[in-house]
Design a protein around this motif. Sequence first.
Motif, short mmCIF file in Angstrom:
data_model
loop_
_atom_site.label_atom_id
_atom_site.label_comp_id
_atom_site.label_asym_id
_atom_site.label_seq_id
_atom_site.Cartn_x
_atom_site.Cartn_y
_atom_site.Cartn_z
N SER A 203 0.44 6.51 -12.86
CA SER A 203 -0.51 7.24 -11.90
C SER A 203 -0.28 8.52 -12.36
O SER A 203 -1.40 9.28 -12.62
CB SER A 203 0.71 6.79 -10.30
N SER B 104 0.77 -0.71 0.03
CA SER B 104 0.20 0.21 -0.13
C SER B 104 0.64 1.61 -0.21
O SER B 104 0.18 2.12 -0.84
CB SER B 104 -0.98 -0.30 1.06
N ILE C 42 2.88 9.20 -5.77
CA ILE C 42 2.51 10.53 -5.71
C ILE C 42 3.80 10.95 -6.21
O ILE C 42 3.51 12.72 -6.88
CB ILE C 42 3.19 10.68 -3.86
N LEU D 203 1.20 3.93 -2.93
CA LEU D 203 0.32 5.95 -2.66
C LEU D 203 1.85 5.98 -3.11
O LEU D 203 1.91 7.47 -3.88
CB LEU D 203 0.55 5.73 -1.21
#
Length: 301
Positions: free
Chosen positions: A258, A11, A19, A15
């Motif tokens: 992302s 996780s 970012i 993340l």
Amino acid sequence: MDNRMNAWTWSLLLLLGLIWGGSFFFASIAVQHVPPLTLVFLRLLLAAIALHIYIASRFGIYPILKARWREFLILGLINNALPHALIFFGQTRIGAGLAAILNATTPIWTVLIANYVTSDEKLTSAKIAGCLVGLAGTIVLISPSLSASGEAPLWALLLPVLAAVSYGLAATYGKRFKNIPAPVTAAGQLTASSLITLPLSLLADRPWTLPMPLLNIVVAVLALALVSTAFAYILYFRIMAAAGATNASLVTLLVPPSAILLGVLFLGERLTLAEFAGMALIGFGLVILDGRAYRLLARAA
């Protein structure tokens, strides 16, 4: 997969990928209103201040900075000031997703550079295959700009690639800091790179003459500095401590998706078929370089 990669570290890795993908997204917003060199300076300065506050004089940071300031200047130049400037200049003409894909070639250049400047990281057949596949993906991404049909100028596409080369140099040079606490290395290079970019920003952009930015630009700059730089470093160090540097390097595969997702959802960006093909080749090349997929298949067999 290394058994230290549990649900919690996965996780954290996801993340961090979001970012660092966000750094290209925030830069796409900010660079349309803040000149690239000034944006680099603000990102580095604010992140450096945040990390100094986080460290709060721990780890013997100030004696280390004083003793090794020349090395931090070099690291700050090739790992922060130069690549950030190259990426931001490129993003004046290309989107967040495409910039992230091109910059994802960093591990490929790291492997190639390490082969020539180190004695313990020579090319293997797997590494050569991974580099060739990744470089083929880069060529696929850049080739449309060699003809009149290309939407983005060639120079804008080459700048994130040159930034990746600079990161590759920094990865090799950074080995001399392995005995220094990682937060100190991060704070040291950010401090040094802030000093490098300050005069460049003042001379090139004369920032005091720029109009006051809108609130969304201020938020993008703060997010770029505090979230995608300072907090991202802290998160990366935590993943390294929990799961090791090799597992932490998997974030390279997560950053482009992302950045693409954020660009599509909020900036209206779209990738062409050639750009998707280039991303797939670069991603496949990185998987080959990483080697774990092959080892898992070999164990399964």
